[in-house]
Design a protein around this motif. Structure first.
Motif, PDB file in Angstrom:
ATOM      1  N   GLU A 154       0.838  -1.198   0.000  1.00 31.00           N
ATOM      2  CA  GLU A 154       0.000   0.000   0.000  1.00 31.00           C
ATOM      3  C   GLU A 154       0.877   1.254   0.000  1.00 31.00           C
ATOM      4  N   ASP A 155       0.629   2.133  -0.960  1.00 24.86           N
ATOM      5  CA  ASP A 155       1.397   3.372  -1.038  1.00 24.86           C
ATOM      6  C   ASP A 155       0.518   4.595  -1.268  1.00 24.86           C
ATOM      7  N   GLY A 156      -0.814   4.388  -1.268  1.00 25.45           N
ATOM      8  CA  GLY A 156      -1.726   5.501  -1.457  1.00 25.45           C
ATOM      9  C   GLY A 156      -1.911   5.911  -2.896  1.00 25.45           C
ATOM     10  N   GLU A 157      -1.165   5.319  -3.809  1.00 24.01           N
ATOM     11  CA  GLU A 157      -1.260   5.668  -5.228  1.00 24.01           C
ATOM     12  C   GLU A 157      -1.921   4.577  -6.052  1.00 24.01           C
ATOM     13  N   ARG A 158      -1.635   3.322  -5.706  1.00 20.43           N
ATOM     14  CA  ARG A 158      -2.203   2.192  -6.444  1.00 20.43           C
ATOM     15  C   ARG A 158      -3.361   1.584  -5.662  1.00 20.43           C
ATOM     16  N   PHE A 159      -4.257   0.910  -6.407  1.00 20.86           N
ATOM     17  CA  PHE A 159      -5.344   0.181  -5.756  1.00 20.86           C
ATOM     18  C   PHE A 159      -4.828  -1.199  -5.373  1.00 20.86           C
ATOM     19  N   ILE A 160      -4.538  -1.389  -4.100  1.00 26.58           N
ATOM     20  CA  ILE A 160      -3.992  -2.641  -3.604  1.00 26.58           C
ATOM     21  C   ILE A 160      -5.015  -3.310  -2.699  1.00 26.58           C
ATOM     22  N   ARG A 161      -5.392  -4.526  -3.039  1.00 28.43           N
ATOM     23  CA  ARG A 161      -6.299  -5.292  -2.191  1.00 28.43           C
ATOM     24  C   ARG A 161      -5.495  -5.945  -1.064  1.00 28.43           C
ATOM     25  N   ASN A 181     -12.978  -2.947 -26.156  1.00 32.72           N
ATOM     26  CA  ASN A 181     -12.433  -2.461 -27.423  1.00 32.72           C
ATOM     27  C   ASN A 181     -11.246  -1.521 -27.215  1.00 32.72           C
ATOM     28  N   GLU A 182     -11.176  -0.873 -26.042  1.00 34.39           N
ATOM     29  CA  GLU A 182     -10.103   0.073 -25.790  1.00 34.39           C
ATOM     30  C   GLU A 182      -9.018  -0.573 -24.923  1.00 34.39           C
ATOM     31  N   PRO A 183      -7.763  -0.192 -25.108  1.00 33.65           N
ATOM     32  CA  PRO A 183      -6.674  -0.773 -24.310  1.00 33.65           C
ATOM     33  C   PRO A 183      -6.733  -0.291 -22.865  1.00 33.65           C
ATOM     34  N   HIS A 184      -6.177  -1.072 -21.961  1.00 32.78           N
ATOM     35  CA  HIS A 184      -6.122  -0.702 -20.550  1.00 32.78           C
ATOM     36  C   HIS A 184      -5.121   0.433 -20.346  1.00 32.78           C
ATOM     37  N   GLN A 185      -5.505   1.391 -19.528  1.00 31.28           N
ATOM     38  CA  GLN A 185      -4.598   2.465 -19.136  1.00 31.28           C
ATOM     39  C   GLN A 185      -3.980   2.192 -17.762  1.00 31.28           C
ATOM     40  N   THR A 186      -4.680   1.443 -16.942  1.00 30.54           N
ATOM     41  CA  THR A 186      -4.199   1.025 -15.628  1.00 30.54           C
ATOM     42  C   THR A 186      -4.604  -0.434 -15.424  1.00 30.54           C
ATOM     43  N   LEU A 187      -4.093  -1.038 -14.374  1.00 30.03           N
ATOM     44  CA  LEU A 187      -4.499  -2.404 -14.060  1.00 30.03           C
ATOM     45  C   LEU A 187      -5.979  -2.429 -13.711  1.00 30.03           C
ATOM     46  N   PRO A 188      -6.772  -3.297 -14.339  1.00 35.28           N
ATOM     47  CA  PRO A 188      -8.194  -3.403 -14.002  1.00 35.28           C
ATOM     48  C   PRO A 188      -8.378  -3.985 -12.602  1.00 35.28           C
ATOM     49  N   PRO A 189      -9.564  -3.825 -12.004  1.00 32.16           N
ATOM     50  CA  PRO A 189      -9.781  -4.267 -10.617  1.00 32.16           C
ATOM     51  C   PRO A 189      -9.682  -5.766 -10.404  1.00 32.16           C
ATOM     52  N   TYR A 190      -9.733  -6.562 -11.476  1.00 30.55           N
ATOM     53  CA  TYR A 190      -9.609  -8.008 -11.314  1.00 30.55           C
ATOM     54  C   TYR A 190      -8.163  -8.477 -11.459  1.00 30.55           C
TER      55      TYR A 190
END
Length: 226
Positions: free
Chosen positions: A26-33, A95-104
């Protein structure tokens, strides 16, 4: 000390390592489960019930000696379902490329730890605990056709429980696909559980998660996101 105790002690250590790793990530920038302490409670309940498989009319969680040679069958089934999901969701629905890691997905190598812990939770909460409890009750209080019909009913309800709780909202064709695929996957898992033992249901989910959560996450993180 029983093999079951060694196994679940290993699971507990894996969960603890996953939680500590997640807190460190956890760094406050990324979504970390990060897994919670409730996961340890479900593990403890599953630990107890794993010792009552025979009384519930189920095979030992490790299966019979011959089942060990067939471990790859449920694992490959999980992989096949995952590959189908990747095809449908990543190449047909999107249809569009990922810009960030998706939630899954999650950053690698943390994803290996998290989705092992997540798969373990799902197999405890949706399979080992409810199926063992209900079958223990049926073994004690029901007889004949009533016991058979109630067992079929529980298998059906457990097969639709997870897919219903995770149904998407649209488009309609994808809702139908998600339900049908989820039902078939869970039904096959329960088949492996009842015929071979709970660990083989877990192996089936690990095959799914290896591709859908871990390998797909690696592909998106290192080859799609610029």
């Amino acid at each position: 000390m029983k093999k079951i105790n060694f196994l679940f002690l290993g699971f507990a250590l894996a969960l603890l390592a996953t939680r500590l790793y997640g807190l460190e990530m956890e760094d406050g920038e990324r979504f970390i489960r990060v897994i919670g302490w409730m996961d340890f409670l479900w593990l403890g309940i599953g630990w107890v019930l794993a010792n009552f498989q025979k009384e519930a009319g189920l095979p030992d969680i490790f299966g019979k000696a011959g089942d060990v040679k067939k471990w790859f069958i449920p694992f490959l089934v999980g992989i096949c379902f995952a590959l189908l999901d990747v095809l449908v969701i990543e190449f047909i629905l999107r249809n569009e490329p990922h810009q960030t890691l998706p939630p899954y997905t999650q950053p690698f190598p943390y994803s290996v730890f998290l989705y092992f812990a997540g798969g373990l939770y799902m197999e405890l909460f949706y399979k080992l605990i409810p199926l063992t409890v209900f079958l223990l009750i049926f073994e004690k209080y029901l007889r004949g056709n009533l016991k058979k019909y109630m067992t079929f009913l529980i298998i059906f309800l457990l097969s639709i429980w997870e897919p219903i709780s995770q149904l998407p909202t649209d488009p309609l064709w994808f809702v139908v696909y998600a339900f049908a695929s989820g039902f078939a996957f869970n039904f096959l898992q329960i088949y492996f559980f009842r015929k071979m033992g709970w660990l083989y249901s877990l192996l089936c989910r690990m095959g799914l998660y290896l591709i859908w959560h871990v390998m797909l996450g690696i592909w998106i993180e290192f080859f799609v996101i610029q």
